[in-house]
Motif scaffolding. Structure first.
Motif, short mmCIF file in Angstrom:
data_model
loop_
_atom_site.label_atom_id
_atom_site.label_comp_id
_atom_site.label_asym_id
_atom_site.label_seq_id
_atom_site.Cartn_x
_atom_site.Cartn_y
_atom_site.Cartn_z
N GLU A 110 0.85 -1.19 0.00
CA GLU A 110 0.00 0.00 0.00
C GLU A 110 0.88 1.24 0.00
O GLU A 110 1.99 1.24 0.55
N GLU A 111 0.35 2.29 -0.62
CA GLU A 111 1.05 3.57 -0.63
C GLU A 111 0.26 4.59 0.16
O GLU A 111 -0.96 4.54 0.20
N PHE A 112 0.98 5.52 0.78
CA PHE A 112 0.37 6.67 1.43
C PHE A 112 0.59 7.84 0.48
O PHE A 112 1.73 8.20 0.19
N ILE A 142 0.96 12.74 -3.94
CA ILE A 142 2.41 12.59 -3.86
C ILE A 142 2.69 11.43 -2.91
O ILE A 142 2.21 11.43 -1.77
N GLU A 143 3.50 10.48 -3.35
CA GLU A 143 3.80 9.32 -2.51
C GLU A 143 4.70 9.74 -1.35
O GLU A 143 5.82 10.20 -1.56
N ILE A 144 4.19 9.58 -0.12
CA ILE A 144 4.99 9.94 1.06
C ILE A 144 5.43 8.70 1.84
O ILE A 144 6.36 8.76 2.63
N GLY A 145 4.75 7.59 1.61
CA GLY A 145 5.15 6.37 2.29
C GLY A 145 4.71 5.16 1.48
O GLY A 145 3.78 5.25 0.66
N HIS A 146 5.41 4.06 1.68
CA HIS A 146 5.09 2.85 0.92
C HIS A 146 5.42 1.64 1.79
O HIS A 146 6.52 1.55 2.33
N ILE A 147 4.46 0.74 1.96
CA ILE A 147 4.70 -0.45 2.78
C ILE A 147 4.49 -1.71 1.95
O ILE A 147 3.57 -1.80 1.15
MG MG Z 1 6.96 3.34 -3.81
#
Ligand code: MG
Ligand code: ATP
Ligand code: MG
Ligand code: MG
Length: 585
Positions: free
Chosen positions: A214-216, A430-435
Motif C-alpha cells: 500500500e502507498e500513502f 504525492i507518494e509519502i510512504g510505501h509499505i
Molecule cells: Mg513506492
C-alpha cells in the motif's frame, strides 16, 4: 528548565529572496528557496540551510518516535555499497540507469544505495540464527541516491534524498502481516501528527517484488501519482494497481447517442459538421483551432434508426480498429448495426482510410462522429459554450485491454469500481510512504534461515517500509502554504514563536528581549527578529518563514500590549505584555 539559544535573525545564516527562483514551478519549491530553507547545488541535489535543516530534523524526530513506539530499532548502514549483494538479487541490472554506480581505485564496482533490502537481509543473517530472535524490526534514517530521470520540484523528487526505511523479519506469514499492520498504524500516526491530508491506496509491488503493498499518498494537484477511490465503499487504489470493467454493453436505443438522434436541435458533431465548410468555421464552432488531437481512428458503421433508412455513422476510435470494431458490433444490437469492412471503405472516397481528420470535417463529408463511449453510454462529447455556440469536445478515447477491461493506467473518474459496488473518482497525490510485504524474495537470495522449534531451518519472511523524510518537508510546505509564504504545523516547525521587534523605542526593544527570554525559559523555541530593518520587511519575512505564532512588539508597547498573530488561521489579537507567555504556553 533547560533552554535553548534564542535564534536571532541579526545573526542567523539566512538570506530571504524577494523573487521566485527561475527553475521553480511549484509553490513549495519557490517558497522553500525564497525563505532560505534550501539551496540548489545541481539537478535534484540540494543543501539544507539552518531553518530547513531544523524542519528536516523535526520530521525525522516524529518518524523516529513512531518507529520506536512499535519496537523498531535504529541502526545505520552505509550509503556506499559493494556490487555483490545487488548482483545476487538481480537489482544491479534491474535498476538500470536509476542506479548511481562507481568504481574504487582497484576497479571494483560500487553503488550508492537507492534502497537497502539486500544489506538489511545480510545484516540480520550475520547476527541471528534462531526463531527465538524473531520477530525483529530494524530501521534507519538515511541518505538515498537515485539517478531520477526527471528530478523535480526541489526536494520533492531529489537524486539525493532522505528516507526512513525499515525492514521486518518474521518466521511466519502471520508474523509478517502483523509487522505490516504495525507499520501501517505508525505511518498513520506520523502523517496525522504532521497534519497532512493523505489517502492509503492499494499499490503494485513493482520492482520490489512481493505481495501486499500500500502507498500513502498526500493529496495534491501537483502529485505525479493518480489514484481512484470509491465514495460508496471507501476503496482506494493507485491507478497503476487497478483494472476496472469497461462500461457495460447496451442496445443502441438505450444509449445517449440514440437520444441525440431523436431530439431535434440538440447540438451534435453532426450539426457541427453540416454547418462548417471552412477551417475558420470549424474553429469558430469548436471555440478553438482544430488540432492533430482531433484526429481519431475510425470504424464506419451503418445504423438503422427506428423507422428510418440505414445511415452512415463514423465512430471515432483510438487504438486498434479491428479489435474495437468487433467490440462495438457486439455492444450494439446486432440487427441495428453493421460494421463496414475494408472493401466498403472504397465506396467512400472522401474518407482517409482509418482516420477522420480535420480534412474530413472541413470537407463536410462525415455525417456523424461519435466517441465509442457515447455509444456505450458513458460520456458526452458535445455541448454549447457560454455564447450558445455549439462546441465539441473530441474526447481522446482510451485504450482498452483485449478482454474488454480498461487498462490500469487509464482508469479514471466515473468508471465502475472493480467490485462493481460503486463508481470511482480520481485525484492526484504525492507518494509519502510505501509499505510492502516482501515475502521471501530477498531471504531466498541470501538463504536467510533461522532454526525453528524443531531445530529445522526455516526461511525468514521480510517486509520493507519507506517514508520520504526529505520529501515530507516539501509536501508539508505544498499542502499548507498560502500566497504570503510557508505555514508550518507545530510538529515540523523550525521554531514555536517568532518575536518581531517593530518599534524603534529602546524600552520596547529591551521589553521584546525580555519576552523572548521568558518564552525560551518556558520551553518554547524562539526566533527573535532583532534586525535593523523596517517593520514592513520584518512582517513580510515572518509571513514567508511561516512560524505558527508571531508576537509583534510594536506601537501598542506604550499602552502595555503586544500583538499575537496566528500564521495558520490569520487571526491576530492584542494581549497584555505580562500575559504573553501564558497565552502561548
Ligand atoms: Mg513506492
Ligand atoms: P516515486 O513513485 O515517487 O518515484 P518510489 O515508489 O520510487 O517513489 P519507494 O521506493 O517506494 O519510492 O521509496 C519509499 C519512499 O521514498 C517513497 O514513498 C517516497 O516518499 C520517497 N522517495 C522515493 N523517491 C524519492 C525521491 N527521488 N526524492 C525524495 N523522496 C523519494
Ligand atoms: Mg521512484
Ligand atoms: Mg512509487
Amino acid at each position: 528548565m533547560l533552554h535553548a539559544v534564542i535564534t536571532r535573525l541579526s545573526h542567523l545564516f539566512l538570506r530571504t529572496l524577494r523573487d521566485d527562483p527561475a527553475d521553480a514551478e511549484v509553490p513549495s519549491h519557490k517558497l522553500l528557496v525564497r525563505a532560505g530553507y534550501i539551496r540548489r547545488v545541481a539537478p535534484g541535489i540540494y543543501s539544507w540551510l539552518p531553518l530547513g535543516l531544523r524542519v528536516l530534523r523535526e520530521v525525522e524526530r516524529v518518524v523516529r518516535e513512531e518507529m520506536d513506539a512499535i519496537g523498531a530499532q535504529e541502526i545505520s548502514l552505509p550509503s556506499l555499497l559493494p556490487r555483490e549483494p545487488y548482483e545476487a538479487t538481480g537489482r544491479w541490472t534491474e535498476y538500470g540507469d536509476g542506479l548511481f554506480r562507481l568504481k574504487d581505485r582497484k576497479n571494483a564496482d560500487y553503488l550508492l544505495g537507492p534502497t537497502h533490502e539486500e544489506l538489511f537481509a545480510l545484516t540480520v543473517k550475520g547476527e541471528y540464527s534462531s526463531y527465538k530472535d524473531l520477530p525483529v524490526i530494524l530501521y534507519q534514517v538515511q541518505t538515498k541516491y537515485r539517478d531520477e530521470e526527471r528530478p523535480r520540484a526541489g526536494i520533492l523528487r531529489g537524486r539525493e534524498f532522505v528516507m526512513k526505511d525499515s525492514y521486518s523479519f518474521d518466521v511466519t506469514d502471520e508474523g509478517l502481516a502483523e509487522s505490516y499492520q504495525k507499520h501501517r498504524a505508525a505511518y498513520q500516526r506520523i502523517f496525522d501528527r504532521l497534519g497532512l491530508k493523505y489517502v492509503i491506496v492499494a499499490a503494485t509491488s513493482g520492482a520490489m517484488g512481493g505481495s501486499a503493498s500500500e502507498e500513502f499518498l498526500a493529496e495534491s494537484e501537483i502529485g505525479e501519482d493518480t489514484f481512484v477511490r470509491c465514495i460508496e465503499t471507501g476503496y482506494a487504489a493507485n491507478v497503476e494497481a487497478v483494472t476496472t470493467p469497461a462500461p457495460p454493453a447496451q442496445s443502441f436505443e438505450d444509449t445517449p447517442a440514440a437520444k441525440v438522434f431523436d431530439t431535434p436541435g440538440t447540438p451534435t458533431i453532426a450539426s457541427l459538421v453540416e454547418w462548417a465548410n471552412t477551417e475558420d468555421e470549424v474553429t469558430e464552432r469548436l471555440g478553438r483551432p482544430v488540432t492533430a488531437a482531433d484526429t481519431l481512428k475510425n470504424v464506419m458503421v451503418k445504423v438503422r434508426r427506428p423507422g428510418n433508412e440505414w445511415e452512415l455513422l463514423a465512430i471515432g476510435i483510438p487504438g486498434d480498429r479491428d479489435v474495437d470494431a468487433k467490440r462495438l458490433e457486439a455492444s450494439l444490437a446486432p440487427s441495428e448495426v453493421e460494421v463496414i469492412d475494408d472493401e466498403d471503405f472504397k465506396k467512400y472516397p472522401f474518407l482517409v482510410k482509418g482516420y477522420i481528420g480535420p480534412e474530413a470535417l472541413i470537407a463536410n463529408k462525415v455525417r456523424y462522429l461519435v466517441d465509442p463511449r457515447v455509444v456505450a453510454g458513458t460520456r458526452w462529447i458535445t455541448g454549447a459554450n457560454e455564447n450558445g455556440k455549439h462546441v465539441v469536445d473530441l474526447v481522446a478515447g482510451r485504450d482498452f485491454e483485449a478482454d474488454g477491461t480498461i487498462e490500469a493506467a487509464d482508469v479514471r473518474d466515473g468508471d465502475v469500481a472493480p467490485d462493481g459496488q460503486g463508481t470511482l473518482v480520481s485525484a492526484r497525490g504525492i507518494e509519502i510512504g510505501h509499505i510492502f510485504q516482501l515475502g521471501r524474495k530477498y531471504t531466498d537470495a541470501f538463504e536467510l534461515d533461522v532454526l525453528d522449534v524443531n531445530g529445522k531451518p526455516a526461511r525468514v519472511t521480510m517486509g520493507s517500509y519507506g517514508v520520504g523524510v526529505s520529501r515530507l518537508v516539501a509536501v508539508i510546505a505544498e499542502q499548507m502554504h498560502d500566497d504570503k509564504g510557508l505555514r508550518w504545523p507545530v510538529e515540523a516547525s523550525p521554531a514555536d514563536v517568532h518575536v518581531v521587534i517593530a518599534n524603534k523605542d529602546e524600552q520596547a526593544r529591551v521589553g521584546a528581549e525580555s519576552i523572548a527570554g521568558k518564552l525560551d525559559e518556558s520551553g518554547l523555541r524562539v526566533i527573535l527578529d532583532d534586525r535593523k530593518a523596517s517593520p514592513g520587511v520584518k512582517f513580510k519575512d515572518a509571513e514567508l518563514l511561516g512560524i505558527p505564532k508571531v508576537v509583534v512588539v510594536g506601537r501598542g508597547w506604550a499602552n502595555g500590549v503586544v500583538e499575537i498573530r496566528d500564521r495558520v488561521s490569520g487571526e491576530s489579537r492584542e494581549v497584555a505584555i505580562d500575559d504573553v507567555v501564558d497565552e502561548l504556553t
